[in-house]
Design a protein around this motif. Structure first.
Motif, mmCIF file in Angstrom:
data_model
loop_
_atom_site.group_PDB
_atom_site.id
_atom_site.type_symbol
_atom_site.label_atom_id
_atom_site.label_comp_id
_atom_site.label_asym_id
_atom_site.label_seq_id
_atom_site.Cartn_x
_atom_site.Cartn_y
_atom_site.Cartn_z
ATOM 1 N N TYR A 187 45.147 54.130 29.429
ATOM 2 C CA TYR A 187 45.588 53.227 30.490
ATOM 3 C C TYR A 187 44.795 53.520 31.769
ATOM 4 C CZ TYR A 187 48.691 50.848 33.780
ATOM 5 O OH TYR A 187 49.183 50.036 34.750
ATOM 6 N N LEU A 190 42.775 47.951 25.512
ATOM 7 C CA LEU A 190 43.951 48.820 25.443
ATOM 8 C C LEU A 190 44.894 48.332 24.350
ATOM 9 C CD1 LEU A 190 45.446 51.206 26.714
ATOM 10 C CD2 LEU A 190 46.537 49.613 28.271
ATOM 11 N N LEU A 205 42.006 45.554 29.269
ATOM 12 C CA LEU A 205 43.245 45.334 28.525
ATOM 13 C C LEU A 205 42.987 44.686 27.168
ATOM 14 C CD1 LEU A 205 46.329 45.531 28.588
ATOM 15 C CD2 LEU A 205 46.369 43.233 29.579
ATOM 16 N N TRP A 206 42.167 43.636 27.147
ATOM 17 C CA TRP A 206 41.989 42.865 25.918
ATOM 18 C C TRP A 206 40.679 43.163 25.207
ATOM 19 C CZ3 TRP A 206 46.010 40.559 23.853
ATOM 20 C CH2 TRP A 206 47.103 40.231 24.690
ATOM 21 N N ILE A 261 42.639 50.353 32.456
ATOM 22 C CA ILE A 261 43.306 49.468 33.406
ATOM 23 C C ILE A 261 42.988 49.889 34.842
ATOM 24 C CG2 ILE A 261 45.512 48.500 34.156
ATOM 25 C CD1 ILE A 261 44.696 47.738 31.269
#
Lengths: 368, 617
Positions: free
Chosen positions: B42, A274, A240-241, B46
């Motif tokens: 994503y 992301l 994510l980061w 993720i």
């Protein structure tokens, strides 16, 4: 009528569209940050890229001063010159990296396909806007010829990436001009029907390998699949980061090939995650949105079509590049616009944005 | 414009709104495609995050390919003709060098580098993959290696690499047969990629460019090995985890015979010409010389453009393989074959006599075709026509046969098409016929054309290898082989049957073979082989000049000696059971029997009279 429209502000007088300029500068700044990391903290590399950026901003500024009417008048002669130069490349060009793209004109080497990339949407817009819109079918044949000649010449070099971009820029003009949906659907179906022929008869083995690699990169992890596997690992492990600026192991340990050029998006994915990727996509969307607004507000159909085509071609760069780096599309040599290290594509793109600015700032404010 | 302004305005509004609708639609498409990209990201970042993180952490292993050592090449007696020698080179990784010209300049103070070498490096940098090492200088001396090692810290990205390089100990002796290896270039790469072989060359620098080195590339090359090494977080190698050794290329043994080759080179002595010797019992090539030659080792280490241009522009064209690419009029060496055709087609009989007054005329035509002997040979039959090389007899025979019959009969002897020898540099020569002339020049065939074909001139051309091959078929009485260099792979045996035999050529009357070869035997023993301790057969020829350059891409201009004739000879020995067949071509030296004859004698002497290393049983 409103009076303030009559008195253009300082930006408009310089023929600069501030919202667009801000979007472009943000993208360039983002690019510099990433190149510094991807290029192994090489300041000289960064310097060269900055020089290119300044240069292409100056060119953009220069182009913005030219009235779109001038472009319209010169489009066809320049197009013909471009075609002749392409033929020149075909017969006298220099072979570099296995492809014949360069024309040596004594003091410099020059890629006519870049000129075509620029002038082609102008030519197409010029041609289509000569007739009342939506265009009649019989005019479309002429458009088809205009489109096919440069596309095939460039594809033969072979430079598939550029020929796709050129063809796309022309097709966008046709679509935006209001070509009937029947034809649009017909063309799409036709292209789909062509795919098997392309696959079995026209594609080189290495191109087929690229496509097959896309579906199963693990088949040849150290050969054909290497680029795409390493790139997906880089993006996926960013999370994510992201791993943080200069912290991407994939890029810093050189597992990722071509990391400051065509595969730079993987560095963004790895180091900024992301969130970083989404920010980039948002910036791009903003620029595209602004481009389409400029197109819609343009006063002649020539300007409208041209602005729309330039904007959408910019989007094709983005989609093809990110799609390729993240494993959705086969490997085609298209850089990430305004981010990838390199001068040629930046110059072409910024010239296009110069045209957008020119279209927007040369509007005559007619009383209604 | 003014009159229909209103209409235009209306259209304007309609066009603008049409455009707006399309623009909104495309914007919607753009948003959905960008969302697609985002959804994919994503999914990667993720949902599969853990998976890719693990793989990223494991990604400390780098796989380095190791080049296989190239197979060696031996002659038929096991003499090494192409070997691999250790050498040191200075290489750089373009990716890791910040300023290449500056680095090269600094390097000059340690390793001598000429301006030309620096220019060459900078030139080859273009189109070079940044991740692949590039050679700066080859053949470093031990001193230079030591000098550089001390100063290595000053040159990040530059290193000394040890490796093996091809070396041809006999330098220019075997050039045109062996060919040479050279650096893999873009064109080689594209070819290998197309053949799906590129992976095999991950660590290899050189590839066969010409001759046997090129033809047997896949046999000689071998398979690369791999080294798996662990790298630290700065990319340096910590330890080697696993390695599988490369599989070396296979050695090959050739049918070539060093001593015979040396003799041939010595006899040619740098003159322009070619000698080909074939063992008629299996089609193996014993010697193949194209002269002048050059040192193939120059190409192995990357020939300088100056040296290359010198070779390319040399008037004597050393780069051409005259033996397989030189197209010469076969001249009178063709007479035995024509005689055979006449006998076989019953155009003539052994008894048929022709009166030779020194010239011949097409019936009803004024023009006189001259014999080489001004006053003529008198009455000649087929035997004496071959022995004395009477032109008149063969003018008459060709005239009576017609060109298409000649072409039909000569094709099985291999004229007009490549022999299929195992090197790629080969020309077809020309076996003329009516159709051929129509296709080539869009002209009808004239009777006069047939007459010159009758003495192996005019449109007829052949390579020395083709001539030798045809002579071998004659010596063999119809038994045919594809001429070849390869004797065996891996070990030196004669057991391997490489399947080079072709269906034999059968005559309706096999005794015709004897009539012709008998005449060639007499031609040999009456002249050059008068006192030879073995039996031989021979036919010489003298051809008006037909320049080698006719169909070649080297367009240097020949200006010298253009008017002198080419001397040719075919010969074989022993007459009863031939073990060696020879064709010799000497360019622009004059009369065939005087100039080429002694060469044939010396060659056959060398092979037939050697006391040791005799390869015949």
């Amino acid at each position: 009528m409103s009076t303030h429209n009559h008195r253009p502000n300082i930006w408009q007088r310089c023929h600069i569209d501030l919202p667009l300029l801000l979007g472009l500068l943000s993208l360039m700044a983002y690019g510099l940050i990433v190149i510094y990391s991807a290029g192994g903290e090489d300041v000289a590399l960064l310097d060269r890229q900055m020089v290119r950026m300044v240069l292409s901003l100056i060119i953009m500024f220069g182009i913005a001063q030219i009235n779109p009417e001038v472009l319209r008048r010169w489009a066809f002669p320049i197009y013909m010159t471009g075609i002749i130069l392409l033929l020149g490349v075909h017969f006298f060009g220099e072979i570099n990296k296995g492809a014949q793209r360069w024309l040596n004109v004594g003091f410099m080497k020059f890629q006519p396909s870049e000129l075509i990339k620029l002038v082609f949407p102008i030519t197409m817009a010029w041609y289509i806007s000569k007739f009342p819109l939506p265009p009649k079918k019989r005019y479309l044949a002429g458009a088809g010829i205009l489109l096919l000649i440069p596309t095939l010449l460039i594809a033969k070099q072979p430079d598939l990436g550029t020929s796709i971009l050129v063809a796309a820029s022309g097709i966008f003009v046709l679509f935006l001009s209001g070509m009937s949906w029947m034809i649009v659907i017909g063309v799409v179906v036709g292209i789909l029907a062509m795919l098997p022929i392309l696959w079995f008869f026209l594609m080189h083995d290495y191109q087929r390998t690229r496509v097959l690699t896309l579906f199963n990169p693990e088949q040849d992890p150290l050969g054909a699949g290497y680029h795409i596997i390493q790139s997906k690992i880089a993006i996926g492990s960013g999370g994510l980061w992201g791993k943080g600026w200069l912290q991407g192991t994939q890029s810093q340990l050189e597992f990722l090939p071509e990391r400051h050029t065509d595969f730079i998006f993987a560095v963004i994915g790895e180091e900024f995650g992301l969130i970083g990727s989404a920010i980039l996509l948002t910036l791009y969307l903003y620029v595209i949105g602004r481009g389409l607004v400029i197109a819609s507000q343009a006063q002649t159909s020539f300007s409208r079509l041209l602005a729309g085509s330039i904007t959408l071609t910019f989007f094709v760069y983005i989609f093809v590049n990110i799609g390729m780096v993240s494993g959705l599309l086969p490997v085609v040599g298209v850089p990430l616009p305004l981010i990838s290290y390199g001068g040629t594509s930046m110059l072409t793109l910024m010239t296009g944005f110069g045209i957008l600015m020119s279209i927007h700032t040369h509007r005559r404010f007619i009383d209604r | 414009m003014a009159p229909n302004k209103r209409v235009t305005m209306n259209d304007h509004a309609a066009e603008a709104s049409l455009f707006k609708r399309r623009a909104i639609f495309t914007f919607f498409c753009v948003v959905s495609l960008l969302s697609l990209l985002l959804i994919n990201l994503y999914q990667l970042q993720i949902i599969s995050f853990q998976d890719y993180t693990t793989r990223s952490n494991d990604n400390r292993i780098r796989v380095v390919p190791i080049a296989p050592s190239r197979g060696l090449i031996y002659d038929r007696n096991g003499v090494l003709l192409a070997e691999n020698q250790p050498f040191y080179s200075l290489e750089m990784l373009p990716e890791k060098v910040k300023n290449i010209p500056e680095m090269l300049n600094e390097l000059k103070s340690i390793i001598p580098l000429s301006a030309e070498q620096i220019e060459d490096v900078i030139q080859s940098l273009k189109g070079h993959r940044r991740f692949k090492p590039l050679t700066i200088k080859n053949r470093l001396t031990e001193d230079q290696v030591a000098q550089f090692s001390v100063n290595q810290y000053r040159f990040p990205g530059v290193s000394v690499e040890a490796g093996l390089k091809r070396y041809y100990p006999y330098t220019s002796l075997f050039t045109h047969a062996l060919g040479y290896v050279g650096r893999i270039n873009r064109r080689d790469q594209i070819k290998l990629e197309r053949e799906n072989e590129w992976k095999q060359y991950a660590a290899t620098n050189d590839i066969g460019k010409q001759g046997i080195e090129r033809f047997y590339e896949s046999t000689l090359h071998g398979k690369p090995g791999h080294l798996e090494e662990e790298v630290n977080n700065r990319g340096r190698t910590i330890r080697i985890l696993k390695s599988d050794a490369p599989e070396p290329g296979k050695d090959i043994y050739l049918t070539l015979d060093l001593k015979l080759q040396q003799k041939a080179v010595q006899l040619l002595d740098g003159r322009r010409g070619s000698i080909v010797a074939i063992d008629p019992r299996d089609g193996g090539i014993l010697a193949m010389v194209s002269s002048p030659s050059y040192d193939p080792n120059m190409f192995v280490h990357g020939i300088s453009s100056k040296a290359y241009n010198k070779l390319l522009n040399s008037t004597s064209r050393p780069l051409i393989n005259r033996a397989t690419q030189g197209q010469y009029a076969p001249a009178s060496t063709i007479k035995p074959f024509l005689a055979l055709m006449g006998l076989e087609n019953k155009t003539i009989t052994p008894q048929t006599r022709v009166w030779d007054p020194g010239y011949w005329q097409i019936p009803g035509v004024e023009r006189k075709y001259r014999d080489w002997k001004r006053w003529g040979h008198g009455w000649v039959n087929v035997h004496s026509a071959i022995v004395e090389s009477c032109d008149i007899y063969f003018y008459n025979l060709a005239y009576k046969s017609g060109v298409n019959n000649i072409a039909r009969f000569m094709a099985p002897f291999g004229f007009g098409e490549t022999t299929g020898v195992d090197i790629n540099e080969e020309s077809t020569g020309i076996l003329p016929s009516k159709d051929w002339k129509r296709a080539r020049y869009n002209q009808p065939w004239y009777i006069g054309d047939t007459i010159s074909v009758g003495i192996g001139q005019g449109y007829w051309t052949a390579t020395p290898l083709q001539i030798a091959n045809a002579a071998a078929i004659l010596a063999n009485k119809g038994k045919r082989f594809v001429p070849h260099f390869l004797k065996s792979v891996n070990t030196n045996t004669t057991d391997e049957d490489p399947n080079n035999e072709l269906t034999p050529l059968k005559l309706k009357d096999p005794s015709n073979w004897k009539i012709v070869s008998e005449a060639m035997r007499e031609a040999a023993h009456k002249s050059r082989f008068k006192n030879a301790p073995y039996t031989a057969a021979m036919k010489t020829g003298t051809a008006q000049v037909f320049s080698v350059a006719e169909d070649t891409r080297y367009n240097a201009k020949t200006i010298d000696e253009h008017l002198r004739d080419n001397a040719l000879v075919i010969a074989y020995a022993p007459y009863e059971n031939p073990q060696i067949v020879l064709s010799v071509v000497l360019e622009n030296v004059g009369w065939g029997s005087k100039n080429a004859g002694p060469v044939a004698r010396a060659m056959l002497d060398e092979y037939m009279l050697r006391d040791n290393g005799k390869t015949v049983k």
